[in-house]
Design a protein around this motif. Structure first.
Motif, PDB file in Angstrom:
ATOM      1  N   TRP A 290      47.010  -8.075  23.565  1.00 57.20           N
ATOM      2  CA  TRP A 290      47.252  -7.685  25.054  1.00 57.20           C
ATOM      3  C   TRP A 290      48.226  -8.777  25.765  1.00 57.20           C
ATOM      4  CZ3 TRP A 290      41.365  -7.206  26.457  1.00 57.20           C
ATOM      5  CH2 TRP A 290      40.993  -5.879  26.021  1.00 57.20           C
ATOM      6  N   SER A 291      48.884  -9.719  24.889  1.00 59.48           N
ATOM      7  CA  SER A 291      49.906 -10.448  25.783  1.00 59.48           C
ATOM      8  C   SER A 291      51.236 -10.295  24.649  1.00 59.48           C
ATOM      9  CB  SER A 291      49.404 -11.950  25.067  1.00 59.48           C
ATOM     10  OG  SER A 291      49.195 -12.485  23.801  1.00 59.48           O
ATOM     11  N   ASP A 292      51.160  -9.371  23.502  1.00 57.22           N
ATOM     12  CA  ASP A 292      52.373  -9.097  22.861  1.00 57.22           C
ATOM     13  C   ASP A 292      53.143  -7.987  23.647  1.00 57.22           C
ATOM     14  OD1 ASP A 292      54.150  -7.751  21.172  1.00 57.22           O
ATOM     15  OD2 ASP A 292      52.874  -8.482  19.540  1.00 57.22           O
ATOM     16  N   ILE A 293      54.085  -8.351  24.183  1.00 57.01           N
ATOM     17  CA  ILE A 293      55.171  -7.283  24.850  1.00 57.01           C
ATOM     18  C   ILE A 293      55.439  -6.038  24.270  1.00 57.01           C
ATOM     19  CG2 ILE A 293      57.231  -7.071  26.110  1.00 57.01           C
ATOM     20  CD1 ILE A 293      56.957  -9.781  27.417  1.00 57.01           C
ATOM     21  N   ASP A 294      55.845  -6.243  23.016  1.00 58.54           N
ATOM     22  CA  ASP A 294      56.263  -5.184  21.971  1.00 58.54           C
ATOM     23  C   ASP A 294      55.077  -4.335  21.664  1.00 58.54           C
ATOM     24  OD1 ASP A 294      58.819  -6.307  21.674  1.00 58.54           O
ATOM     25  OD2 ASP A 294      58.237  -7.420  20.032  1.00 58.54           O
ATOM     26  N   TYR A 295      53.919  -5.061  21.374  1.00 62.32           N
ATOM     27  CA  TYR A 295      52.776  -4.088  21.202  1.00 62.32           C
ATOM     28  C   TYR A 295      52.688  -3.284  22.397  1.00 62.32           C
ATOM     29  CZ  TYR A 295      47.934  -2.744  20.792  1.00 62.32           C
ATOM     30  OH  TYR A 295      46.877  -2.052  20.873  1.00 62.32           O
ATOM     31  N   LEU A 296      52.590  -3.745  23.704  1.00 60.44           N
ATOM     32  CA  LEU A 296      52.238  -3.213  24.606  1.00 60.44           C
ATOM     33  C   LEU A 296      53.099  -1.955  25.123  1.00 60.44           C
ATOM     34  CD1 LEU A 296      50.806  -6.421  26.914  1.00 60.44           C
ATOM     35  CD2 LEU A 296      49.506  -4.343  25.961  1.00 60.44           C
ATOM     36  N   TYR A 297      54.564  -2.219  24.926  1.00 64.50           N
ATOM     37  CA  TYR A 297      55.436  -1.332  25.328  1.00 64.50           C
ATOM     38  C   TYR A 297      55.356  -0.063  24.194  1.00 64.50           C
ATOM     39  CZ  TYR A 297      59.993   0.823  26.337  1.00 64.50           C
ATOM     40  OH  TYR A 297      60.959   1.829  26.711  1.00 64.50           O
TER      41      TYR A 297
ATOM     42  N   ILE B 178      48.871  -7.810  30.574  1.00 64.78           N
ATOM     43  CA  ILE B 178      49.235  -9.408  30.435  1.00 64.78           C
ATOM     44  C   ILE B 178      48.273  -9.979  31.641  1.00 64.78           C
ATOM     45  CG2 ILE B 178      50.800 -11.127  30.506  1.00 64.78           C
ATOM     46  CD1 ILE B 178      52.654  -9.007  29.065  1.00 64.78           C
ATOM     47  N   ASN B 179      48.303  -9.966  32.729  1.00 64.40           N
ATOM     48  CA  ASN B 179      47.815 -10.783  33.601  1.00 64.40           C
ATOM     49  C   ASN B 179      46.364 -10.583  33.641  1.00 64.40           C
ATOM     50  OD1 ASN B 179      50.189 -11.949  34.781  1.00 64.40           O
ATOM     51  ND2 ASN B 179      50.655 -10.020  36.149  1.00 64.40           N
ATOM     52  N   ASP B 180      45.771  -9.164  33.632  1.00 69.77           N
ATOM     53  CA  ASP B 180      44.350  -8.854  33.527  1.00 69.77           C
ATOM     54  C   ASP B 180      43.631  -9.689  32.446  1.00 69.77           C
ATOM     55  OD1 ASP B 180      41.955  -7.944  34.236  1.00 69.77           O
ATOM     56  OD2 ASP B 180      42.514  -5.755  33.664  1.00 69.77           O
ATOM     57  N   ALA B 181      44.610  -9.579  31.266  1.00 70.13           N
ATOM     58  CA  ALA B 181      43.761 -10.330  29.812  1.00 70.13           C
ATOM     59  C   ALA B 181      43.967 -11.563  29.921  1.00 70.13           C
ATOM     60  CB  ALA B 181      44.628  -9.807  28.711  1.00 70.13           C
ATOM     61  N   SER B 182      44.824 -12.177  30.633  1.00 68.41           N
ATOM     62  CA  SER B 182      44.656 -13.683  30.736  1.00 68.41           C
ATOM     63  C   SER B 182      43.597 -14.143  31.666  1.00 68.41           C
ATOM     64  CB  SER B 182      46.056 -14.181  31.274  1.00 68.41           C
ATOM     65  OG  SER B 182      46.187 -15.577  31.586  1.00 68.41           O
ATOM     66  N   GLU B 183      43.286 -13.508  32.656  1.00 70.10           N
ATOM     67  CA  GLU B 183      42.020 -13.767  33.481  1.00 70.10           C
ATOM     68  C   GLU B 183      40.941 -13.585  32.977  1.00 70.10           C
ATOM     69  OE1 GLU B 183      42.521 -12.277  37.341  1.00 70.10           O
ATOM     70  OE2 GLU B 183      44.491 -12.783  37.693  1.00 70.10           O
ATOM     71  N   LEU B 184      40.874 -12.340  31.985  1.00 67.84           N
ATOM     72  CA  LEU B 184      39.792 -12.098  31.485  1.00 67.84           C
ATOM     73  C   LEU B 184      39.345 -12.890  30.247  1.00 67.84           C
ATOM     74  CD1 LEU B 184      37.256 -10.149  30.897  1.00 67.84           C
ATOM     75  CD2 LEU B 184      38.804  -8.744  29.388  1.00 67.84           C
ATOM     76  N   GLU B 185      40.326 -13.243  29.466  1.00 69.11           N
ATOM     77  CA  GLU B 185      39.811 -14.251  28.573  1.00 69.11           C
ATOM     78  C   GLU B 185      39.468 -15.668  29.005  1.00 69.11           C
ATOM     79  OE1 GLU B 185      42.104 -15.939  24.497  1.00 69.11           O
ATOM     80  OE2 GLU B 185      43.317 -15.503  26.069  1.00 69.11           O
ATOM     81  N   GLU B 186      40.254 -16.120  29.998  1.00 66.15           N
ATOM     82  CA  GLU B 186      39.726 -17.433  30.837  1.00 66.15           C
ATOM     83  C   GLU B 186      38.386 -17.229  31.113  1.00 66.15           C
ATOM     84  OE1 GLU B 186      40.875 -20.077  34.276  1.00 66.15           O
ATOM     85  OE2 GLU B 186      42.521 -19.201  33.406  1.00 66.15           O
ATOM     86  N   LYS B 187      37.939 -15.994  32.015  1.00 70.84           N
ATOM     87  CA  LYS B 187      36.696 -15.787  32.473  1.00 70.84           C
ATOM     88  C   LYS B 187      35.514 -15.928  31.362  1.00 70.84           C
ATOM     89  CE  LYS B 187      34.170 -12.738  35.325  1.00 70.84           C
ATOM     90  NZ  LYS B 187      34.276 -11.322  36.278  1.00 70.84           N
ATOM     91  N   LEU B 188      35.824 -15.150  30.366  1.00 69.55           N
ATOM     92  CA  LEU B 188      34.796 -14.920  29.402  1.00 69.55           C
ATOM     93  C   LEU B 188      34.544 -16.359  28.608  1.00 69.55           C
ATOM     94  CD1 LEU B 188      35.726 -11.554  27.717  1.00 69.55           C
ATOM     95  CD2 LEU B 188      33.896 -12.270  28.997  1.00 69.55           C
ATOM     96  N   LEU B 189      35.459 -17.240  28.235  1.00 66.96           N
ATOM     97  CA  LEU B 189      35.346 -18.253  27.549  1.00 66.96           C
ATOM     98  C   LEU B 189      34.981 -19.368  28.576  1.00 66.96           C
ATOM     99  CD1 LEU B 189      38.771 -18.409  25.618  1.00 66.96           C
ATOM    100  CD2 LEU B 189      36.599 -18.141  24.817  1.00 66.96           C
ATOM    101  N   THR B 190      35.142 -19.460  29.798  1.00 67.24           N
ATOM    102  CA  THR B 190      34.647 -20.422  30.867  1.00 67.24           C
ATOM    103  C   THR B 190      33.028 -20.154  30.666  1.00 67.24           C
ATOM    104  OG1 THR B 190      36.619 -20.751  31.950  1.00 67.24           O
ATOM    105  CG2 THR B 190      34.546 -21.122  33.064  1.00 67.24           C
ATOM    106  N   ILE B 191      32.755 -18.639  31.038  1.00 64.77           N
ATOM    107  CA  ILE B 191      31.314 -18.556  31.261  1.00 64.77           C
ATOM    108  C   ILE B 191      30.518 -18.776  29.954  1.00 64.77           C
ATOM    109  CG2 ILE B 191      29.412 -16.568  31.189  1.00 64.77           C
ATOM    110  CD1 ILE B 191      31.683 -15.251  33.382  1.00 64.77           C
TER     111      ILE B 191
END
Length: 180
Positions: free
Chosen positions: A36-43, A66-79
């Motif tokens: 979800w942070s790999d531009i080539d994969y997402l394209y 990319i923005n949503d994934a970054s926030e989701l990962e941070e949220k899950l790890l923090t919790i």
């Protein structure tokens, strides 16, 4: 599916777990966020699914993921690191008709933005223990409408069935290793 390897996502914390991908040897949790942070994969993904996102550009779709994934990962790890009881509020039963929380329940978590496309799939072992089986960018109403989400549903079912068949219980969690 012969054997499922499970690892801890957070060192010395036995409640937030991940299935290890048989082909790569990497935890699904890590692979999801790498994709979800790999531009080539997402394209390539959005190019294949252009008809579903016809109202926005591929570039806008990539930025959104990319923005949503970054926030989701941070949220899950923090919790998971600070308040594992809250995982139950993040992960919902996969089947909307399941009103009770059950052992070995197929579950999903949504991305952080309104109408997020991101899904993390997991098996709920108990109120604060979840095993991540995969994730997907879900652009359609049901998982059966696209092959990549159908594959995630199949994987979720296979892992759940494996855990039940092997008699997996909370005592097995103590023996799970941390992701290297």
């Amino acid at each position: 599916m012969t054997k499922v390897k499970i690892v801890c996502i957070i060192p010395d914390q036995k409640t937030f777990l991940s299935v290890v991908d048989e082909e790569t040897g990497n935890p699904e949790f890590r692979q999801i966020f790498e994709r979800w942070s790999d531009i080539d994969y997402l394209y390539a993904f959005f190019e294949r699914n252009r008809s579903v996102i016809s109202r926005i550009t591929i570039e806008t779709a990539i930025k959104r993921v990319i923005n949503d994934a970054s926030e989701l990962e941070e949220k899950l790890l923090t919790i998971a690191e600070n308040d594992v009881d809250q995982l139950q509020s993040i992960f919902k039963p996969l089947n909307p008709g399941d009103y009770r929380l059950l052992e070995f329940q197929k579950s999903k978590a949504y991305g952080t933005i309104r109408k997020s496309w991101l899904r993390i799939y997991a098996i709920r072992i108990n109120a604060e223990t979840y095993i991540i089986t995969g994730g997907a960018i879900k652009l359609t109403r049901t998982m059966q409408e696209r092959s990549h989400t159908k594959d995630q549903l199949k994987r979720l079912t296979q892992v759940r069935d494996y855990l039940i068949r092997e008699g997996f219980d909370e005592t097995d969690i103590e023996e799970i290793e941390t992701d290297p």
